[in-house]
Design a protein around this motif. Sequence first.
Motif, PDB file in Angstrom:
ATOM      1  N   VAL A  75     -16.561  93.470  57.900  1.00 51.05           N
ATOM      2  CA  VAL A  75     -15.605  93.270  57.120  1.00 51.05           C
ATOM      3  C   VAL A  75     -14.415  94.094  56.831  1.00 51.05           C
ATOM      4  CG1 VAL A  75     -15.103  92.718  54.485  1.00 51.05           C
ATOM      5  CG2 VAL A  75     -17.358  91.933  55.465  1.00 51.05           C
ATOM      6  N   VAL A  76     -14.663  95.340  57.003  1.00 47.78           N
ATOM      7  CA  VAL A  76     -13.611  96.263  56.982  1.00 47.78           C
ATOM      8  C   VAL A  76     -12.708  96.131  58.370  1.00 47.78           C
ATOM      9  CG1 VAL A  76     -13.001  98.659  56.812  1.00 47.78           C
ATOM     10  CG2 VAL A  76     -14.746  97.708  55.074  1.00 47.78           C
ATOM     11  N   ALA A  77     -13.545  96.040  59.281  1.00 45.28           N
ATOM     12  CA  ALA A  77     -12.706  95.920  60.374  1.00 45.28           C
ATOM     13  C   ALA A  77     -12.047  94.555  60.965  1.00 45.28           C
ATOM     14  CB  ALA A  77     -13.964  96.323  61.821  1.00 45.28           C
ATOM     15  N   GLU A  78     -12.701  93.334  60.523  1.00 47.10           N
ATOM     16  CA  GLU A  78     -12.162  92.145  60.689  1.00 47.10           C
ATOM     17  C   GLU A  78     -11.664  91.049  59.720  1.00 47.10           C
ATOM     18  OE1 GLU A  78     -14.802  90.345  63.431  1.00 47.10           O
ATOM     19  OE2 GLU A  78     -15.509  91.885  64.594  1.00 47.10           O
ATOM     20  N   ALA A  79     -11.728  91.627  58.275  1.00 42.40           N
ATOM     21  CA  ALA A  79     -11.432  90.750  57.589  1.00 42.40           C
ATOM     22  C   ALA A  79     -10.058  91.213  56.710  1.00 42.40           C
ATOM     23  CB  ALA A  79     -12.311  90.428  56.370  1.00 42.40           C
TER      24      ALA A  79
ATOM     25  N   ALA B   6      -8.023  87.944  55.484  1.00 44.05           N
ATOM     26  CA  ALA B   6      -8.605  87.251  54.526  1.00 44.05           C
ATOM     27  C   ALA B   6      -8.842  87.776  53.142  1.00 44.05           C
ATOM     28  CB  ALA B   6     -10.152  86.881  55.054  1.00 44.05           C
ATOM     29  N   LEU B   7      -8.605  89.061  52.907  1.00 46.28           N
ATOM     30  CA  LEU B   7      -8.759  89.517  51.894  1.00 46.28           C
ATOM     31  C   LEU B   7      -7.520  90.396  51.142  1.00 46.28           C
ATOM     32  CD1 LEU B   7     -12.378  91.335  52.366  1.00 46.28           C
ATOM     33  CD2 LEU B   7     -11.782  89.294  51.189  1.00 46.28           C
ATOM     34  N   THR B   8      -7.266  90.324  49.821  1.00 43.86           N
ATOM     35  CA  THR B   8      -6.292  90.900  49.222  1.00 43.86           C
ATOM     36  C   THR B   8      -6.513  92.730  49.491  1.00 43.86           C
ATOM     37  OG1 THR B   8      -7.330  91.196  47.045  1.00 43.86           O
ATOM     38  CG2 THR B   8      -5.913  89.293  47.458  1.00 43.86           C
ATOM     39  N   SER B   9      -5.612  93.350  49.274  1.00 45.49           N
ATOM     40  CA  SER B   9      -5.730  94.843  49.110  1.00 45.49           C
ATOM     41  C   SER B   9      -6.745  95.250  48.420  1.00 45.49           C
ATOM     42  CB  SER B   9      -4.517  95.534  49.108  1.00 45.49           C
ATOM     43  OG  SER B   9      -3.736  95.300  47.665  1.00 45.49           O
ATOM     44  N   ASP B  10      -6.833  94.714  47.077  1.00 42.28           N
ATOM     45  CA  ASP B  10      -7.644  95.200  45.975  1.00 42.28           C
ATOM     46  C   ASP B  10      -9.304  94.634  46.608  1.00 42.28           C
ATOM     47  OD1 ASP B  10      -5.813  96.047  44.429  1.00 42.28           O
ATOM     48  OD2 ASP B  10      -5.783  94.405  42.933  1.00 42.28           O
ATOM     49  N   GLU B  11      -9.294  93.504  46.931  1.00 42.79           N
ATOM     50  CA  GLU B  11     -10.604  93.140  47.627  1.00 42.79           C
ATOM     51  C   GLU B  11     -11.027  94.040  48.597  1.00 42.79           C
ATOM     52  OE1 GLU B  11     -10.039  88.356  46.197  1.00 42.79           O
ATOM     53  OE2 GLU B  11      -9.432  89.097  48.328  1.00 42.79           O
ATOM     54  N   MET B  12     -10.117  94.349  49.456  1.00 46.07           N
ATOM     55  CA  MET B  12     -10.524  95.234  50.625  1.00 46.07           C
ATOM     56  C   MET B  12     -11.031  96.555  50.192  1.00 46.07           C
ATOM     57  SD  MET B  12     -11.238  95.370  53.949  1.00 46.07           S
ATOM     58  CE  MET B  12     -10.490  94.228  54.850  1.00 46.07           C
TER      59      MET B  12
ATOM     60  N   MET C  81     -14.575  96.165  49.236  1.00 46.98           N
ATOM     61  CA  MET C  81     -15.434  96.150  50.615  1.00 46.98           C
ATOM     62  C   MET C  81     -15.522  97.567  51.290  1.00 46.98           C
ATOM     63  SD  MET C  81     -16.328  93.325  50.772  1.00 46.98           S
ATOM     64  CE  MET C  81     -16.033  91.863  49.644  1.00 46.98           C
ATOM     65  N   MET C  82     -14.427  98.409  51.210  1.00 47.55           N
ATOM     66  CA  MET C  82     -14.275  99.779  51.681  1.00 47.55           C
ATOM     67  C   MET C  82     -15.518 100.671  50.811  1.00 47.55           C
ATOM     68  SD  MET C  82     -10.420 100.324  52.673  1.00 47.55           S
ATOM     69  CE  MET C  82     -10.497 102.135  53.364  1.00 47.55           C
ATOM     70  N   ASP C  83     -15.497 100.570  49.658  1.00 51.96           N
ATOM     71  CA  ASP C  83     -16.235 101.105  48.839  1.00 51.96           C
ATOM     72  C   ASP C  83     -17.874 100.855  49.148  1.00 51.96           C
ATOM     73  OD1 ASP C  83     -14.229 102.796  47.624  1.00 51.96           O
ATOM     74  OD2 ASP C  83     -14.150 101.488  45.983  1.00 51.96           O
ATOM     75  N   LEU C  84     -17.970  99.607  49.183  1.00 52.63           N
ATOM     76  CA  LEU C  84     -19.391  98.995  49.255  1.00 52.63           C
ATOM     77  C   LEU C  84     -19.917  99.556  51.009  1.00 52.63           C
ATOM     78  CD1 LEU C  84     -18.909  97.481  46.957  1.00 52.63           C
ATOM     79  CD2 LEU C  84     -19.808  95.527  47.938  1.00 52.63           C
ATOM     80  N   LYS C  85     -18.844  99.626  51.771  1.00 50.87           N
ATOM     81  CA  LYS C  85     -19.100 100.079  53.182  1.00 50.87           C
ATOM     82  C   LYS C  85     -19.546 101.668  53.020  1.00 50.87           C
ATOM     83  CE  LYS C  85     -17.323 101.495  57.466  1.00 50.87           C
ATOM     84  NZ  LYS C  85     -15.963 101.666  58.174  1.00 50.87           N
ATOM     85  N   ALA C  86     -18.699 102.288  52.437  1.00 53.30           N
ATOM     86  CA  ALA C  86     -18.970 103.944  52.130  1.00 53.30           C
ATOM     87  C   ALA C  86     -20.417 103.816  51.537  1.00 53.30           C
ATOM     88  CB  ALA C  86     -18.105 104.563  51.312  1.00 53.30           C
TER      89      ALA C  86
ATOM     90  N   SER D 269     -14.174  83.100  51.133  1.00 51.08           N
ATOM     91  CA  SER D 269     -15.487  82.449  50.637  1.00 51.08           C
ATOM     92  C   SER D 269     -16.840  82.821  51.457  1.00 51.08           C
ATOM     93  CB  SER D 269     -15.174  81.006  50.484  1.00 51.08           C
ATOM     94  OG  SER D 269     -16.469  80.525  49.776  1.00 51.08           O
ATOM     95  N   SER D 270     -16.598  82.753  52.763  1.00 51.86           N
ATOM     96  CA  SER D 270     -17.744  83.117  53.695  1.00 51.86           C
ATOM     97  C   SER D 270     -18.139  84.428  53.372  1.00 51.86           C
ATOM     98  CB  SER D 270     -17.209  82.814  55.096  1.00 51.86           C
ATOM     99  OG  SER D 270     -18.371  82.903  56.208  1.00 51.86           O
ATOM    100  N   ILE D 271     -17.158  85.408  53.380  1.00 45.29           N
ATOM    101  CA  ILE D 271     -17.415  86.666  53.157  1.00 45.29           C
ATOM    102  C   ILE D 271     -17.993  87.145  52.084  1.00 45.29           C
ATOM    103  CG2 ILE D 271     -16.197  89.043  53.197  1.00 45.29           C
ATOM    104  CD1 ILE D 271     -14.096  87.856  54.822  1.00 45.29           C
ATOM    105  N   LEU D 272     -17.403  86.427  51.121  1.00 49.86           N
ATOM    106  CA  LEU D 272     -17.942  86.840  49.557  1.00 49.86           C
ATOM    107  C   LEU D 272     -19.282  86.333  49.478  1.00 49.86           C
ATOM    108  CD1 LEU D 272     -14.794  86.628  47.237  1.00 49.86           C
ATOM    109  CD2 LEU D 272     -15.795  88.766  48.559  1.00 49.86           C
ATOM    110  N   GLN D 273     -19.693  85.091  50.100  1.00 51.49           N
ATOM    111  CA  GLN D 273     -20.899  84.566  49.629  1.00 51.49           C
ATOM    112  C   GLN D 273     -21.836  85.185  50.433  1.00 51.49           C
ATOM    113  OE1 GLN D 273     -21.895  82.358  47.484  1.00 51.49           O
ATOM    114  NE2 GLN D 273     -19.648  81.673  46.717  1.00 51.49           N
ATOM    115  N   THR D 274     -21.564  85.745  51.600  1.00 49.83           N
ATOM    116  CA  THR D 274     -22.440  86.316  52.544  1.00 49.83           C
ATOM    117  C   THR D 274     -22.930  87.843  51.590  1.00 49.83           C
ATOM    118  OG1 THR D 274     -21.544  85.389  54.482  1.00 49.83           O
ATOM    119  CG2 THR D 274     -23.143  87.489  54.725  1.00 49.83           C
ATOM    120  N   ALA D 275     -21.852  88.327  51.262  1.00 48.77           N
ATOM    121  CA  ALA D 275     -21.910  89.608  50.544  1.00 48.77           C
ATOM    122  C   ALA D 275     -22.841  89.480  49.401  1.00 48.77           C
ATOM    123  CB  ALA D 275     -20.661  90.191  50.152  1.00 48.77           C
ATOM    124  N   LYS D 276     -22.666  88.145  48.561  1.00 50.89           N
ATOM    125  CA  LYS D 276     -23.264  88.110  47.405  1.00 50.89           C
ATOM    126  C   LYS D 276     -25.022  87.850  47.693  1.00 50.89           C
ATOM    127  CE  LYS D 276     -23.917  84.752  43.529  1.00 50.89           C
ATOM    128  NZ  LYS D 276     -23.304  83.471  42.912  1.00 50.89           N
TER     129      LYS D 276
END
Length: 222
Positions: free
Chosen positions: A68-72, A75-81, A84-89, A123-130
């Motif tokens: 997600v961090v590398a490719e999205a 698709a995501l706003t800076s706040d959303e990214m 995602m960076m925090d979740l990745k960490a 939507s695809s990213i967030l639904q998969t994350a959910k």
Amino acid sequence: MQRRTFFRYASASAAAATILLTTACDDDDDDDMTPPPVGAVNLGSGDVGVLNYAYALEQLEAAFYTMVVAEAGNALTSDEMNVMMDLKAHEVAHRELFKAALGSNAIPALEVDFSSVNFNDKSSILQTAKTFENLGVAAYNGAGKLLTDTGVGLDYLLLAGKIVSVEARHAAAIDDLIAGNGRFGEEFIDEDGLDRAMMPSAVLAAAAPFITTEIDFSNLPQ
């Protein structure tokens, strides 16, 4: 918790966990490990098997958020990214903690398949994350009772309790990004106010579409 503090804590926990697991595994007999079928990764038995089960799930989540961090970015706003960076960490820290704790008993790196995810679509990213986060919560809830060693196993049960609470925070954050209005995944909570729990067979079946490596969990405690 600040990311730097989190990683410092995770590194210290991993070192302690390695010592604990080494002590626990000294009495294990290699004959207790059923040879895995050809092409499959055997999680093992006892507490080692349960930890490898958790390690497999953390590998999957870490790999997903890394993608997600590398490719999205588009698709995501800076706040959303930033979320995602925090979740990745966090997920990478969880993965490395289990890898260090298991040492030579750790399963190899799993091959993953995210071809069903459109990393250019929010939507695809967030639904998969959910899916992954709520599956992770249910997996930890179901696996806690499988730890059998009353000494070291209790230490890992306490550690798993700390990890599952982080996974639940992730699930709530993702749910809020999807639905807004402070949602927190109410559909996963039963009438008694309890989150759901799932056994490894159900969890791994749900995760199977995203994991190319065949996993043999037949020796896990029931």
